[in-house]
Design a protein around this motif. Structure first.
Motif, PDB file in Angstrom:
ATOM      1  N   ILE A   1      11.796   3.822  -5.028  1.00  0.00           N
ATOM      2  CA  ILE A   1      10.588   3.744  -4.203  1.00  0.00           C
ATOM      3  C   ILE A   1      10.123   2.297  -4.084  1.00  0.00           C
ATOM      4  O   ILE A   1       9.727   1.836  -3.001  1.00  0.00           O
ATOM      5  CB  ILE A   1       9.476   4.628  -4.810  1.00  0.00           C
ATOM      6  CG1 ILE A   1       9.883   6.097  -4.747  1.00  0.00           C
ATOM      7  CG2 ILE A   1       8.157   4.399  -4.081  1.00  0.00           C
ATOM      8  CD1 ILE A   1       8.862   7.045  -5.334  1.00  0.00           C
ATOM      9  N   GLN A   2      10.178   1.563  -5.188  1.00  0.00           N
ATOM     10  CA  GLN A   2       9.781   0.155  -5.155  1.00  0.00           C
ATOM     11  C   GLN A   2      10.698  -0.663  -4.252  1.00  0.00           C
ATOM     12  O   GLN A   2      10.243  -1.570  -3.537  1.00  0.00           O
ATOM     13  CB  GLN A   2       9.774  -0.431  -6.569  1.00  0.00           C
ATOM     14  CG  GLN A   2       8.597  -0.019  -7.422  1.00  0.00           C
ATOM     15  CD  GLN A   2       8.715   1.401  -7.936  1.00  0.00           C
ATOM     16  OE1 GLN A   2       9.829   1.933  -8.038  1.00  0.00           O
ATOM     17  NE2 GLN A   2       7.601   2.019  -8.249  1.00  0.00           N
TER      18      GLN A   2
ATOM     19  N   LEU B   1      10.212  -2.721   3.271  1.00  0.00           N
ATOM     20  CA  LEU B   1       9.147  -2.648   4.275  1.00  0.00           C
ATOM     21  C   LEU B   1       8.319  -3.930   4.306  1.00  0.00           C
ATOM     22  O   LEU B   1       7.985  -4.446   5.380  1.00  0.00           O
ATOM     23  CB  LEU B   1       8.242  -1.448   3.991  1.00  0.00           C
ATOM     24  CG  LEU B   1       8.832  -0.051   4.238  1.00  0.00           C
ATOM     25  CD1 LEU B   1       7.845   1.019   3.806  1.00  0.00           C
ATOM     26  CD2 LEU B   1       9.202   0.119   5.709  1.00  0.00           C
ATOM     27  N   SER B   2       7.992  -4.451   3.131  1.00  0.00           N
ATOM     28  CA  SER B   2       7.178  -5.661   3.074  1.00  0.00           C
ATOM     29  C   SER B   2       7.918  -6.862   3.651  1.00  0.00           C
ATOM     30  O   SER B   2       7.350  -7.668   4.409  1.00  0.00           O
ATOM     31  CB  SER B   2       6.757  -5.947   1.626  1.00  0.00           C
ATOM     32  OG  SER B   2       5.988  -4.884   1.113  1.00  0.00           O
TER      33      SER B   2
ATOM     34  N   GLY C   1       9.719  -0.112  -0.760  1.00  0.00           N
ATOM     35  CA  GLY C   1       8.534  -0.907  -0.487  1.00  0.00           C
ATOM     36  C   GLY C   1       8.852  -2.368  -0.265  1.00  0.00           C
ATOM     37  O   GLY C   1       8.265  -3.025   0.608  1.00  0.00           O
TER      38      GLY C   1
ATOM     39  N   ALA D   1       1.511  -0.924   3.289  1.00  0.00           N
ATOM     40  CA  ALA D   1       2.194   0.255   2.752  1.00  0.00           C
ATOM     41  C   ALA D   1       3.359  -0.138   1.850  1.00  0.00           C
ATOM     42  O   ALA D   1       3.566   0.463   0.784  1.00  0.00           O
ATOM     43  CB  ALA D   1       2.688   1.131   3.902  1.00  0.00           C
ATOM     44  N   GLY D   2       4.104  -1.160   2.267  1.00  0.00           N
ATOM     45  CA  GLY D   2       5.216  -1.607   1.437  1.00  0.00           C
ATOM     46  C   GLY D   2       4.766  -2.144   0.101  1.00  0.00           C
ATOM     47  O   GLY D   2       5.344  -1.821  -0.955  1.00  0.00           O
TER      48      GLY D   2
ATOM     49  N   LEU E   1       3.817   0.706  -2.166  1.00  0.00           N
ATOM     50  CA  LEU E   1       4.967   1.384  -2.780  1.00  0.00           C
ATOM     51  C   LEU E   1       5.552   0.568  -3.929  1.00  0.00           C
ATOM     52  O   LEU E   1       6.057   1.134  -4.907  1.00  0.00           O
ATOM     53  CB  LEU E   1       6.051   1.623  -1.723  1.00  0.00           C
ATOM     54  CG  LEU E   1       5.729   2.662  -0.640  1.00  0.00           C
ATOM     55  CD1 LEU E   1       6.854   2.718   0.380  1.00  0.00           C
ATOM     56  CD2 LEU E   1       5.504   4.029  -1.257  1.00  0.00           C
ATOM     57  N   VAL E   2       5.477  -0.752  -3.824  1.00  0.00           N
ATOM     58  CA  VAL E   2       6.053  -1.597  -4.870  1.00  0.00           C
ATOM     59  C   VAL E   2       5.212  -1.594  -6.132  1.00  0.00           C
ATOM     60  O   VAL E   2       5.724  -1.498  -7.253  1.00  0.00           O
ATOM     61  CB  VAL E   2       6.220  -3.046  -4.351  1.00  0.00           C
ATOM     62  CG1 VAL E   2       6.645  -3.980  -5.490  1.00  0.00           C
ATOM     63  CG2 VAL E   2       7.249  -3.098  -3.240  1.00  0.00           C
TER      64      VAL E   2
ATOM     65  N   THR F   1       2.267  -1.828   7.964  1.00  0.00           N
ATOM     66  CA  THR F   1       3.558  -1.635   7.294  1.00  0.00           C
ATOM     67  C   THR F   1       3.648  -2.475   6.027  1.00  0.00           C
ATOM     68  O   THR F   1       4.136  -2.012   4.989  1.00  0.00           O
ATOM     69  CB  THR F   1       4.710  -2.003   8.252  1.00  0.00           C
ATOM     70  OG1 THR F   1       4.626  -1.196   9.418  1.00  0.00           O
ATOM     71  CG2 THR F   1       6.058  -1.792   7.580  1.00  0.00           C
TER      72      THR F   1
ATOM     73  N   THR G   1      -2.626  -4.324  -3.543  1.00  0.00           N
ATOM     74  CA  THR G   1      -2.556  -3.658  -2.246  1.00  0.00           C
ATOM     75  C   THR G   1      -3.789  -3.956  -1.407  1.00  0.00           C
ATOM     76  O   THR G   1      -3.700  -4.178  -0.194  1.00  0.00           O
ATOM     77  CB  THR G   1      -2.406  -2.141  -2.436  1.00  0.00           C
ATOM     78  OG1 THR G   1      -1.254  -1.890  -3.249  1.00  0.00           O
ATOM     79  CG2 THR G   1      -2.243  -1.437  -1.107  1.00  0.00           C
TER      80      THR G   1
END
Length: 355
Positions: free
Chosen positions: A280-281, A287-288, A284, A144-145, A148-149, A141, A110
């Motif tokens: 959740i992953q 988003l990524s 993410g 953040a993605g 989450l992953v 974004t 991250t």
């Protein structure tokens, strides 16, 4: 001294156009292959020698690139190649390994994903481009993605690891931005350009490796295969593609492609290491990927009243000679400024000539 020219993508500074999609796809292969580093390191390489792995990834590949191309830097490019090699490889790899050893893999990934944000800021100071809120928002974004992953619920933070991770992101971002600013010497191919930097980074790592880790580890068949993959495929080939993309595509569009690396690492972790990817992953991931796609699009810009008047003048047949004379006497736009034609074409409907 060899003159150098910065190769600019046909998409301009704003984003990637359809003609650049194949080049963008080739550039994206580099961070995708780098995403295999975690699995290769944990499954094939001897543990406890991260600097040695970085050294073998850089110097042999760089020397092979020099042997293939038989091209050496000239003049000022000796110093420039050394600076880029230290930033992109020599400093980045040790900082990356320090962060990976002291932090959970998800936290380190991250922090590394913050690179597009740093590039967006450096593009203002180094490349004199306008600060783009579009790039910044999608960069946040993307971070953040990735978080989450790859970040688990029990992720712990270590001060030294966090500093190393952020310093690694800044180091590579500065290397990417300077690579865009200096371009590539005229007549020098991407393989030679990558060979220069890999050799410089490997020579920088040589004393650090043996001072910090001592004698090299024993290398068996699986380790040799892993080093070969990291050096040739993950080193020379991918860095040649990466530097080719930097010099021919918008720098912010290339930087955001680095988000592919932790995503590929997460997918391989699920396939090879039986790690699970929950809802959740998957959010993410979405988003990524959205941030990566958005990073290839040109940001929207506002047209000034002067832009509209200039476009109205160009559209008038009766005022064509006047437009040419005004164009000849007017100063050239500053570097990084968007021309009125591109601005108006994207954000406004065509104006009709009165009458």
């Amino acid at each position: 001294m060899t003159r150098h020219t910065t190769q600019v993508a046909s998409g301009g500074a704003g984003g990637v156009r359809h003609g650049n999609l194949p080049r963008t796809a080739l550039t994206a292969l580099a961070p995708s292959v780098w995403g295999t580093t975690y699995v290769v390191t944990t499954e094939l390489l001897p543990q406890g020698h991260p600097l040695f792995a970085g050294f073998l990834r850089a110097l042999p590949a760089g020397l092979i690139g020099l042997a293939i191309t038989r091209t050496l830097p000239r003049g000022a490019w000796w110093g420039k190649a050394a600076v880029l090699g230290v930033l992109n490889i020599g400093l980045f790899l040790p900082l990356l390994f320090i962060a990976a050893e002291r932090l959970p893999g998800g936290v380190a990934a991250t922090l590394a994903a913050a690179q597009p944000l740093v590039v967006a800021v450096l593009a203002v100071t180094v490349l004199h481009e306008r600060l783009s809120l579009w790039r910044l928002l999608w960069g946040v974004t993307g971070v953040a993605g990735v978080g989450l992953v790859v970040i688990g619920p029990n992720a712990a933070l270590d001060t030294v690891g966090v500093v190393a991770g952020l310093a690694g992101a800044v180091t590579m971002a500065l290397g990417v931005t300077l690579t865009k600013r200096w371009g590539r010497p005229s007549g020098v191919g991407a393989t030679a350009f990558a060979g220069w930097q890999l050799t410089a980074g490997g020579l920088f790592l040589l004393p650090l490796t043996f001072l910090a880790e001592g004698s090299p580890p024993a290398i068996d068949g699986s380790a040799a295969l892993g080093y070969l993959w990291l050096g040739l495929v993950g080193g020379l080939i991918t860095y040649a593609l990466w530097f080719q993309g930097i010099t021919t595509l918008p720098v912010a569009s290339v930087a955001v492609l680095a988000l592919l690396s932790p995503l590929v690492a997460a997918v391989l972790g699920a396939i090879v290491l039986d790690q699970t990817l929950g809802p959740i992953q998957l959010v993410g991931f979405a988003l990524s990927l959205a941030a990566i796609v958005a990073g290839q699009l040109p940001p929207r810009t506002r047209c000034t009243p002067r832009d509209r008047r200039d476009r109205h003048t160009r559209s008038s047949p009766s005022s064509e000679p006047r437009a040419w004379s005004a164009r000849a006497s007017s100063p050239k736009p500053r570097s990084g400024a968007m021309t009125s034609s591109r601005c108006s074409a994207r954000n406004h409907r065509p104006l009709r000539h009165p009458g």
